[in-house]
Design a protein around this motif. Structure first.
Motif, PDB file in Angstrom:
ATOM      1  N   PHE A   1       0.814  -1.214   0.000  1.00 23.39           N
ATOM      2  CA  PHE A   1       0.000   0.000   0.000  1.00 23.39           C
ATOM      3  C   PHE A   1       0.850   1.268   0.000  1.00 23.39           C
ATOM      4  O   PHE A   1       0.471   2.284  -0.607  1.00 23.39           O
ATOM      5  N   GLU A   2       1.991   1.224   0.658  1.00 23.87           N
ATOM      6  CA  GLU A   2       2.881   2.384   0.627  1.00 23.87           C
ATOM      7  C   GLU A   2       3.406   2.633  -0.785  1.00 23.87           C
ATOM      8  O   GLU A   2       3.504   3.783  -1.227  1.00 23.87           O
ATOM      9  N   ASP A   3       3.743   1.555  -1.492  1.00 19.58           N
ATOM     10  CA  ASP A   3       4.222   1.697  -2.868  1.00 19.58           C
ATOM     11  C   ASP A   3       3.132   2.273  -3.771  1.00 19.58           C
ATOM     12  O   ASP A   3       3.408   3.116  -4.639  1.00 19.58           O
ATOM     13  N   ILE A   4       1.900   1.814  -3.570  1.00 26.82           N
ATOM     14  CA  ILE A   4       0.793   2.316  -4.388  1.00 26.82           C
ATOM     15  C   ILE A   4       0.601   3.809  -4.159  1.00 26.82           C
ATOM     16  O   ILE A   4       0.342   4.573  -5.094  1.00 26.82           O
ATOM     17  N   THR A   5       0.737   4.235  -2.905  1.00 31.80           N
ATOM     18  CA  THR A   5       0.575   5.655  -2.586  1.00 31.80           C
ATOM     19  C   THR A   5       1.676   6.499  -3.222  1.00 31.80           C
ATOM     20  O   THR A   5       1.413   7.563  -3.797  1.00 31.80           O
ATOM     21  N   SER A   6       2.907   6.035  -3.129  1.00 31.95           N
ATOM     22  CA  SER A   6       4.045   6.826  -3.615  1.00 31.95           C
ATOM     23  C   SER A   6       4.229   6.722  -5.127  1.00 31.95           C
ATOM     24  O   SER A   6       4.712   7.673  -5.755  1.00 31.95           O
TER      25      SER A   6
ATOM     26  N   LEU B   1      -3.138   0.511 -10.475  1.00 35.67           N
ATOM     27  CA  LEU B   1      -3.031   0.418  -9.025  1.00 35.67           C
ATOM     28  C   LEU B   1      -2.880   1.847  -8.534  1.00 35.67           C
ATOM     29  O   LEU B   1      -1.920   2.532  -8.901  1.00 35.67           O
ATOM     30  N   ALA B   2      -3.813   2.308  -7.700  1.00 37.40           N
ATOM     31  CA  ALA B   2      -3.783   3.716  -7.309  1.00 37.40           C
ATOM     32  C   ALA B   2      -4.529   3.921  -6.001  1.00 37.40           C
ATOM     33  O   ALA B   2      -5.415   3.137  -5.645  1.00 37.40           O
TER      34      ALA B   2
END
Length: 562
Positions: free
Chosen positions: A258-263, A298-299
């Motif tokens: 989820f952190e990767d999706i956010t960044s 993915l977002a």
């Protein structure tokens, strides 16, 4: 006073064991309760969400941003409970594998329970809930039809159905649930098709264009989820992946937490493909038509939610014609063989880590043993260990023989140490002469350990990802091979076998190294207290076979010297 030292070590071990018991009891008592009461909420009027209501921008009508779900906040404010008078009644679907709730607003899947998997061991009245929408947790699957500029997170059309409860009947292999909605001469049928014994659901849109203009539409599907982690008990050193995964043009298995999706949101266009939400043992996934070029994203979806979705190419339906667009939705266990059948590389969501090339064939052998030799996963692990040790024996035998020779000539090495204790250079020279004369390879003794480590790591991840071991019993007190031994008997047995194995090998000549080696069984026992019982069982079997092999080779070396 050795007895005092051993008494102190024993006392410390007892205290540590008591702390482990207390810690596990504390975790169980203070584990966060998971809200399982499904709620639904909507924030857009139904008239605004009906397909076909967009203004004309060309000679063909395009569906507006209204054929699919809205991203919703889940703060609990103004959220009515299921079945309340202000909301359409949810549609219940029961098959032999799935218990599902479908919201007529959009035809979204708001709850999925897996009937053959339980939340807790031996509690069939509590099937494992994979997808759900509650006041504290959002994990739903949405799908719809959109126009050229439509977003899959826009408003929701209201569907009608012939019933609110559907069940797969005895003697039937399929179940069809139709949701219908009409406006301005266009009839939309959202059809769910379920199959007996399967977790894959076909979702199709059947469109009857009764208007005098062509209609353009794309199908979209998405999984909306928050970052709440499901409860897992996998022991020390293991953190199962939680996040999204998809097949891209560059990577067969691309994953983002989820952190990767956010960044760094991801957008990818590939032929076929799939997008999945992955967690320990289970996953959900959208699999669009494999012969079309689909777009995946993915977002972040706002309000602490994340979107994993796809959009298919646009379908043109001429006036007076019918058109169909469809995709499949999977919600179930990480069954390697079934995932291989559904879509290329979807089985990679069973994540064996960087040693997948070892773990995957080991699972194949383990599964074959379970299917053809013994119908028990615990005994299958033991037989797999026998197979692995037999396969590696030609390589490990050389190292075991080297260790046996070192053990045989340990008295001579001790004499050399006493004789040249004040001359380290001379001691090294005489020691090397002894090694050459007796054909001893001091490094060769490391070979068995070096061979075991990648196998152990690969097996570790394989057993962690094997859903078949979840709630699988072995014997007696071991009712679940996927979690730690409740009474820590297997870790203690493992420590004892490790101690015996050390006694068969040459002891280090350096006193400090010797003490460290003596403490190794105690340290390993402590770490293995939290390891899954299936993995500890493998290590016990490995130690017992190693003891037998070492004893046999020691006898051979001793007999050869007589």
């Amino acid at each position: 006073m050795d007895w005092q030292r051993y008494t102190l070590v024993g006392g410390i071990a007892a205290v540590l064991l008591a702390l482990v018991y207390q810690w596990n009891a504390f975790k169980e008592e203070h584990a966060p309760a998971i809200d399982q009461k499904t709620v639904v909420h909507h924030n857009q009027s139904q008239s605004d969400a009906l397909p076909g209501s967009a203004p004309n921008t060309s000679n063909a009508d395009q569906l507006p941003e209204g054929g699919s779900s809205s991203t919703q906040t889940n703060d609990g404010s103004g959220i009515p409970e299921v079945g309340s008078a202000t909301q359409a009644q949810l549609i219940s679907v029961q098959t032999d594998t799935l218990s599902m709730l479908i919201d007529p607003n959009g035809g979204d899947i708001v709850k999925v329970a897996l009937r053959k998997y339980y939340e807790e061991l031996n509690q069939p009245d509590r099937p494992l809930i994979l997808l759900n929408q509650t006041r504290s947790h959002t994990y739903v699957s949405r799908s719809g039809l959109v126009g050229g500029n439509g977003r899959c997170t826009a408003g929701r059309p209201l569907f009608s159905s012939d019933a609110t409860e559907y069940a797969l009947q005895e003697g039937k292999d399929t179940l069809t649930v139709d949701l219908k909605q009409s406006q301005n001469g266009i009839t939309f049928t959202k059809r769910f098709t379920f199959k007996r014994g399967d977790y894959l659901v076909n979702v199709a849109y059947l469109v009857d264009n009764g208007r005098d203009k062509p209609l353009l539409a794309s199908m979209c599907g998405e999984i909306i989820r928050d970052s709440l982690e499901p409860p897992v008990d996998v022991g020390i050193g293991m953190s199962p992946f939680l996040g999204a995964a998809l097949h891209t043009s560059e990577e067969n298995y691309f994953k983002q937490d989820f952190e990767d999706i956010t960044s760094k949101p991801t957008k990818e266009t590939v032929e076929g493909g799939w997008v999945a939400m992955v967690q320990h043992y289970f996953l959900s996934a959208w699999i669009p038509a494999q012969d079309l070029t689909n777009t995946f994203t993915l977002a972040p979806a706002g309000n602490g939610l994340y979107s994993m979705g796809f959009t298919s190419p646009q379908l043109r339906i001429e006036p007076g014609q019918q058109g169909t667009v469809e995709a499949s939705f999977y919600a179930g266990p990480k069954d390697v063989y079934r995932l291989e059948e559904i879509s290329p590389y979807l089985d990679l969501t069973v994540d064996y880590g960087w040693l997948w090339w070892l773990a995957k064939p080991m699972f194949r052998v383990l599964n074959w043993i379970h299917e053809h030799i013994v119908d028990n996963w615990g005994w299958s692990i033991i037989l797999l260990t026998v197979f692995i040790k037999a396969l590696l024996y030609p390589l490990s035998a050389a190292g075991l023989r080297s260790m046996a020779r070192m053990r045989k000539f340990a008295p001579q090495m001790k004499k050399l140490q006493e004789q040249y204790k004040d001359n380290r250079q001379k001691l090294a020279e005489e020691t090397m002469k002894l090694y050459r004369r007796e054909k001893i390879n001091p490094v060769g003794g490391c070979l068995p350990i070096l061979l075991q480590m990648p196998v152990f790591i690969g097996l570790y991840w394989m057993l962690m990802e094997t859903v078949e071991l979840r709630h699988a019993p072995w014997i007696g007190w071991i009712h679940d091979l996927s979690v730690k031994d409740p009474y820590f008997i297997l870790p203690v047995v493992m420590g004892v076998t490790m101690w015996f194995m050390q006694k068969l090998n040459p002891q280090p000549t350096d006193p400090t190294q010797a003490r460290i080696m003596q403490l190794m069984p105690v340290m390993m026992t402590f770490f293995f207290l939290w390891f899954p019982a299936g993995l500890v069982l493998y290590w016990i079997a490995n130690n017992l076979i190693s003891i037998a092999q070492t004893w046999f080779i020691n006898k051979q070396v001793e007999a050869a010297g007589k």
